[in-house]
Design a protein around this motif. Sequence first.
Motif, PDB file in Angstrom:
ATOM      1  N   CYS A   1     -41.492  42.773 -65.896  1.00  0.00           N
ATOM      2  CA  CYS A   1     -41.201  43.897 -65.001  1.00  0.00           C
ATOM      3  C   CYS A   1     -42.480  44.691 -64.789  1.00  0.00           C
ATOM      4  O   CYS A   1     -43.013  45.274 -65.740  1.00  0.00           O
ATOM      5  CB  CYS A   1     -40.114  44.796 -65.588  1.00  0.00           C
TER       6      CYS A   1
ATOM      7  N   ASP B   1     -44.463  47.674 -62.469  1.00  0.00           N
ATOM      8  CA  ASP B   1     -44.275  48.752 -61.512  1.00  0.00           C
ATOM      9  C   ASP B   1     -45.518  49.619 -61.448  1.00  0.00           C
ATOM     10  O   ASP B   1     -46.381  49.588 -62.313  1.00  0.00           O
ATOM     11  CB  ASP B   1     -43.027  49.589 -61.833  1.00  0.00           C
ATOM     12  N   TYR B   2     -45.582  50.388 -60.364  1.00  0.00           N
ATOM     13  CA  TYR B   2     -46.701  51.294 -60.155  1.00  0.00           C
ATOM     14  C   TYR B   2     -46.464  52.591 -60.914  1.00  0.00           C
ATOM     15  O   TYR B   2     -45.336  53.061 -61.050  1.00  0.00           O
ATOM     16  CB  TYR B   2     -46.868  51.615 -58.672  1.00  0.00           C
TER      17      TYR B   2
ATOM     18  N   ILE C   1     -46.063  48.401 -51.631  1.00  0.00           N
ATOM     19  CA  ILE C   1     -45.357  47.412 -52.444  1.00  0.00           C
ATOM     20  C   ILE C   1     -45.156  46.120 -51.663  1.00  0.00           C
ATOM     21  O   ILE C   1     -45.182  45.026 -52.230  1.00  0.00           O
ATOM     22  CB  ILE C   1     -44.008  47.979 -52.961  1.00  0.00           C
TER      23      ILE C   1
ATOM     24  N   GLN D   1     -37.002  43.131 -56.179  1.00  0.00           N
ATOM     25  CA  GLN D   1     -37.846  44.297 -55.923  1.00  0.00           C
ATOM     26  C   GLN D   1     -36.961  45.526 -55.911  1.00  0.00           C
ATOM     27  O   GLN D   1     -35.947  45.564 -55.208  1.00  0.00           O
ATOM     28  CB  GLN D   1     -38.566  44.166 -54.572  1.00  0.00           C
TER      29      GLN D   1
ATOM     30  N   ASP E   1     -40.654  50.571 -56.363  1.00  0.00           N
ATOM     31  CA  ASP E   1     -42.036  50.252 -56.755  1.00  0.00           C
ATOM     32  C   ASP E   1     -42.083  49.327 -57.964  1.00  0.00           C
ATOM     33  O   ASP E   1     -43.097  49.237 -58.640  1.00  0.00           O
ATOM     34  CB  ASP E   1     -42.834  51.536 -57.032  1.00  0.00           C
ATOM     35  N   GLU E   2     -40.988  48.633 -58.224  1.00  0.00           N
ATOM     36  CA  GLU E   2     -40.888  47.735 -59.385  1.00  0.00           C
ATOM     37  C   GLU E   2     -40.647  46.308 -58.906  1.00  0.00           C
ATOM     38  O   GLU E   2     -39.835  46.064 -58.013  1.00  0.00           O
ATOM     39  CB  GLU E   2     -39.737  48.185 -60.285  1.00  0.00           C
TER      40      GLU E   2
ATOM     41  N   LYS F   1     -38.162  46.263 -69.206  1.00  0.00           N
ATOM     42  CA  LYS F   1     -38.429  47.540 -68.539  1.00  0.00           C
ATOM     43  C   LYS F   1     -38.827  48.588 -69.558  1.00  0.00           C
ATOM     44  O   LYS F   1     -39.636  49.457 -69.313  1.00  0.00           O
ATOM     45  CB  LYS F   1     -37.186  47.977 -67.757  1.00  0.00           C
TER      46      LYS F   1
END
Length: 977
Positions: free
Chosen positions: A751, A753-754, A905, A928, A931-932, A977
């Motif tokens: 996972c 993400d930003y 993204i 998606q 942002d993940e 996560k």
Amino acid sequence: MARTFFIIDGYAQIFRAYFAIKNGMRNPATGEVTHAVFGFTAMLLKLLSQHHPDFVAVALDHPDPHFRDALYGDYKATRRETPDDLTSQVPRIVAVIRGFGIPVVSPPGLEADDAIATMVQRVLDDPDLADVRIRMVSKDKDLEQLICDRVTLYDIHTEAELDAAGLWESKGITPEQVIDFLTLCGDTVDNVPGVDGIGPKTAAQLIARFGTIEGIYEHLETHPVSTEIKGKRRENLEKARGHLPLSRRLITLTRDADFLFDLEEARVGPPQPSRLLPLFQELGFIRFPDEVRRLALTLGDRDEGRGVEEAIDPATLETYLTTGARFTAVTSQVELDELVRTLAAAPIFSIDTETTGLEREADLCGLSFSWPNVGMANGVYVPVRSPNPEQHLDEATVLNALRPLLEDEARPKCGHNLKFDARVLLQHGVRLRGVVFDSMLAMALLDPQQPAGLDPLAAKLLGYRMIPLSALLGESRAERTIEEVPLEQVTPYAAEDAVVALRLWELLTPRLEECGVAPLMREVEGPLAPVLAEMEHHGILCDPLELRRQGEVLGARAKELRTEIQSAAGCEFSPDSPRQLAEVLFQKLGFKPVKKTRTGVSTDHEVLERLAALEVRPARKPVEQPDPSRQHNQPSNPRIAITSPELGAGGPSSVTPPELGAGGPPAPAAVPRLVLEYRQLTKLIGTYLGNLDAAIDPGTGRIHSTFHQLVTATGRLASTNPNLQNIPIRSEIGRQIRKAFPTTPGHCLICADYSQIELRLLAHLSGDEALTAAFARDEDIHAAVAAQVFGVALDEVTREQRAQAKTINFGIIYGISAFGLARRIEGLDRDAATRLIADYKERFPGIDRFLRQCVLQALDHGYVTTLLGRRRSIPEIHAPTRTQRNLGERLAINTVVQGSAADLIKVAMVNVQRRIDRDRLPLKLLVQIHDELVFEAPAEGAEEQAALVIREMERAMNLNVPLRAEAGIGPDWLSAK
């Protein structure tokens, strides 16, 4: 009213048209290169039809040597030779210009800029033309010296206009200072020498301080020792003193050249279809005759207009297409080989698939193709299933022959709703790549209100009625499938789809260019369609037993809560009934109503939260837990976290509801809080656990959600059937649902993400120095903002101050008001919230300036744009009510930031998939969520794969603040996560 005179910098627009269409365009019949002609013609049509100018002229460089060549032998010596395939198109472009009745001004011995300068000066000097305003259609910085109150530079593609105020704002100089400014900087494009070490910023500062170049040298003479100009800069200025007069002469435009020109020659009249139509036919342009006809009628030449209408009568066109004369079926190996060669030579081709149905497991019946050709486009259908399979090639033979073309990203492809076709092909072992245009997505970018289906688009934009599917399958469409329809009937129906898709590409591509979203389509949305197809194809594994187990635990807790609610209220009632709940809260228990609806007193989530805040509970010692947002800003932390060492192990999870109200029977004041928890659990059970269980494909054990590219106003992806993007993450109970998404043995989920992406984009978009510096120092951004707003040292920021800064940071992105901020921060009244926002804007003036710019863009243009040019209309900004206008301002701000995050993204997804394709990585993109990104990978080497994903995400865009991405690895979505 003022009249307008548009002077087109000819070669500037020709070069722009030449480079605008990637991979160019050719007339397939003759091989003639045509893309510069196409782009220039589209520009002219836009200018004439949308701006309604009174006068238009095109200035071109004369091919003979000009005076600057005599002044300086090395003038433009560093320029590359003009490409031959551009030079060959110039005569065609001149013919188009003259077909529109527009004069071409190209005096011997002069460059186009000098011709423009002379025409401008003549208009300005003529008292009879005092009402004429001039727009120079160019981005050439040399023309900035001509700007005045009646003269501007205009970019017709982006609709950006540069006047004296804009020049001052962008460069800090006036039009009168442009010549000295450019002389100091020099011009590398034209090989004009300036002063070493002096760029635009320094040149502007020197001009602002000393006025002119003469003023600079006068200062040097009178100040042998100067604190303002010293060291290397002084040395370079002294060294350049000898050649600057020549540089200034080269840069100064001639305003009094001797050539014949009368403004009346440039008066706009109707185009000349009798000259233009044969030319367009020779070039293979299909779109433009319609537009010329409309323009001819608009400008008054009805005879010419009727001639055009007859030339492209829609009824004739429909007969032409539906006769099948240009539609053929490819049924032999020889024909297939020829098709492959033809498509390989085409600048672009459209593709469409025919299937037995719309479901994921539908069989492929055939593929259709079309490519640019003389007049109308050809269309072919390659069947692989039909009632008579002996009459054509089989699926394996066809796909093996076409696979190299379809999977080649360097071969541009277009179509309509190509995500569907990509998913069909993927189901049959072919990975479609090279998508640069999709007419469904193009219309969503240009006008989201228009119908997106191929049939209505053909009717509206092309005036063409397509063969209905019911003509083949019957009105019910359940009687048979395409596979059962005779080949002679399927061929025109199937090939027609590809032909119409190609025509829409030709029609809409220039419109995308005009709106500034062609690169967004070509480089992001187009390539993203097959990426989403792969996501839908892969799906994500889901454990129904875990979902049911969680449902049982939460169901038991919901039953307990129902009993507690009734006990606290002192009566039996249904907490699921808003009417009964309202009676208990506001009549029996005496709570004061917060707001009303048409049907009575409201008991919505906001009301219950406000009532729950009134409950006084025993204070409990807070449990200190690490703040994830703080961790993201600590440079010492690794950006890859293996959150479970037993990759692929799985195992039971525990769902432990929070202990709320423990210690005896609840008091009446606890009812709102208990109802909130009860509603959360029932929503989780009904909306998520049940729906997810039902969505599991029994054949794959996975959930194959559908992802939509352009159905949201900001450009964010949307997920349906089921909506995976709505799985709760703000509560521990909601997060536990992710435990039900494991992976297969020997694999893991990654996972990525930003970190704080919207705030980073806010820093980039606003250019605010303080916010940018905080990100550059990799500080805890909320603490850094709190330190600024509250005027304390970074290490003295309290948790409360940081929390308030965090609230306002994210609130700013959504255009938060003082009232809204006061509601979000406990103990903060409206006046205090107003002061807090004012302090924030004072400390971060760049942000405040950016917010105003967003609103002004919406006011001026009716829309706002993201970093990649995505537009969103903001009609609320001009609404009659203040409430709606306020909403419009918030939407304008939020759209720019959140829409740019959506751009980012999507770019990251395309780049990661390209890396997967290029390196043949054992990595699959599954989901998606804003942002993940969620990937599946073998457990062995997972850290290396995660690091690769992070690298691609962090270099998706070049911002003036560092992008930060983080990845977790685990046996299920919750652990990762």
